[in-house]
Design a protein around this motif. Structure first.
Motif, PDB file in Angstrom:
ATOM      1  N   THR A  76      37.478  41.184  34.484  1.00 40.25           N
ATOM      2  CA  THR A  76      36.574  40.578  35.570  1.00 40.25           C
ATOM      3  C   THR A  76      35.068  40.509  34.963  1.00 40.25           C
ATOM      4  O   THR A  76      34.520  39.451  35.272  1.00 40.25           O
ATOM      5  CB  THR A  76      36.132  41.728  36.655  1.00 40.25           C
ATOM      6  OG1 THR A  76      37.841  41.908  37.370  1.00 40.25           O
ATOM      7  CG2 THR A  76      35.420  41.477  37.907  1.00 40.25           C
ATOM      8  N   ASP A  77      34.709  41.570  34.358  1.00 43.38           N
ATOM      9  CA  ASP A  77      33.394  41.131  33.621  1.00 43.38           C
ATOM     10  C   ASP A  77      33.419  40.242  32.487  1.00 43.38           C
ATOM     11  O   ASP A  77      32.298  39.581  32.640  1.00 43.38           O
ATOM     12  CB  ASP A  77      33.037  42.603  33.022  1.00 43.38           C
ATOM     13  CG  ASP A  77      32.828  43.764  33.794  1.00 43.38           C
ATOM     14  OD1 ASP A  77      32.536  43.888  35.058  1.00 43.38           O
ATOM     15  OD2 ASP A  77      32.973  45.044  33.258  1.00 43.38           O
ATOM     16  N   MET A  78      34.669  40.125  31.907  1.00 39.87           N
ATOM     17  CA  MET A  78      34.609  38.882  31.016  1.00 39.87           C
ATOM     18  C   MET A  78      34.417  37.466  31.732  1.00 39.87           C
ATOM     19  O   MET A  78      33.703  36.588  31.553  1.00 39.87           O
ATOM     20  CB  MET A  78      35.795  38.797  30.233  1.00 39.87           C
ATOM     21  CG  MET A  78      35.656  40.031  29.063  1.00 39.87           C
ATOM     22  SD  MET A  78      37.127  39.976  28.060  1.00 39.87           S
ATOM     23  CE  MET A  78      38.117  38.507  28.192  1.00 39.87           C
ATOM     24  N   GLU A  79      35.124  37.581  32.882  1.00 45.38           N
ATOM     25  CA  GLU A  79      35.156  36.334  33.651  1.00 45.38           C
ATOM     26  C   GLU A  79      33.838  36.062  34.324  1.00 45.38           C
ATOM     27  O   GLU A  79      33.130  34.879  34.281  1.00 45.38           O
ATOM     28  CB  GLU A  79      36.210  36.393  34.793  1.00 45.38           C
ATOM     29  CG  GLU A  79      37.356  36.186  34.426  1.00 45.38           C
ATOM     30  CD  GLU A  79      37.842  34.645  33.745  1.00 45.38           C
ATOM     31  OE1 GLU A  79      37.220  33.625  34.273  1.00 45.38           O
ATOM     32  OE2 GLU A  79      38.432  34.511  32.783  1.00 45.38           O
ATOM     33  N   ARG A  80      32.982  37.170  34.563  1.00 47.62           N
ATOM     34  CA  ARG A  80      31.631  36.883  35.205  1.00 47.62           C
ATOM     35  C   ARG A  80      30.829  36.491  34.107  1.00 47.62           C
ATOM     36  O   ARG A  80      29.850  35.530  34.523  1.00 47.62           O
ATOM     37  CB  ARG A  80      31.237  38.266  35.776  1.00 47.62           C
ATOM     38  CG  ARG A  80      30.170  38.328  36.696  1.00 47.62           C
ATOM     39  CD  ARG A  80      29.898  39.553  37.281  1.00 47.62           C
ATOM     40  NE  ARG A  80      30.721  40.266  37.897  1.00 47.62           N
ATOM     41  CZ  ARG A  80      31.500  41.559  37.949  1.00 47.62           C
ATOM     42  NH1 ARG A  80      30.603  42.065  37.152  1.00 47.62           N
ATOM     43  NH2 ARG A  80      32.436  41.856  38.481  1.00 47.62           N
TER      44      ARG A  80
END
Length: 132
Positions: A76-80
Motif C-alpha cells: 500500500t505504501d509503495m502504491e501511494r
C-alpha cells in the motif's frame, strides 16, 4: 527342653514366614506406586510436549499473520508513493512543456492558459501512458 527349643524354632520360622509375606506385600505395593509415579510422570511430559507444540503452532501462525500484514502495508505504501511520484512527474512535465511552449511561441501566455493547454494534451494522450 528339645521340645521347647523345637517349638521356639517353629515359632521363629512362622514369624519369619509372616515377615517375609509382609515384606513381599510391601514390595509389591511399592512397585505398584513406583509404576504409578512413572505413568504420571510420562503423562505430565506428554502433556507438556502437547502444550509446547500448540504454543509453537500459535507463535508460527501469529508470525505469518504479522508478516502478511507488514507486506500488505508495504504494498500500500509503495502504491501511494508511486502515485505521488507520478503526480510529481506530471507536474514537472507540465512545467517543462510550458517553458518549451513559451520559447516556441516566443511570447508569454498566461500561466493558466499554458496549464490548460498541457492538461488538454495529457488528457488526449491518455492517463494510462503516464501510469505505465
Amino acid at each position: 527342653m528339645l521340645a521347647a527349643r523345637s517349638e521356639k524354632v517353629y515359632e521363629e520360622m512362622a514369624e519369619a514366614k509372616k515377615q517375609n509375606e509382609e515384606a513381599t506385600s510391601l514390595r509389591i505395593e511399592y512397585e505398584s506406586r513406583i509404576q504409578e509415579a512413572k505413568d504420571e510422570a510420562r503423562n505430565i511430559v506428554e502433556g507438556a510436549k502437547k502444550r509446547g507444540d500448540q504454543l509453537k503452532d500459535e507463535i508460527v501462525l501469529e508470525a505469518k499473520n504479522e508478516s502478511s500484514n507488514i507486506l500488505a502495508k508495504a504494498r500500500t505504501d509503495m502504491e501511494r508513493e508511486k502515485e505521488k511520484v507520478l503526480n510529481d512527474l506530471k507536474s514537472e512535465v507540465v512545467e517543462i512543456a510550458m517553458l518549451a511552449a513559451t520559447k516556441v511561441v516566443e511570447k508569454d501566455l498566461d500561466e493558466n492558459t499554458h496549464k490548460n493547454m498541457i492538461n488538454k494534451f495529457i488528457t488526449e494522450v491518455g492517463e494510462s501512458k503516464w501510469k505505465n
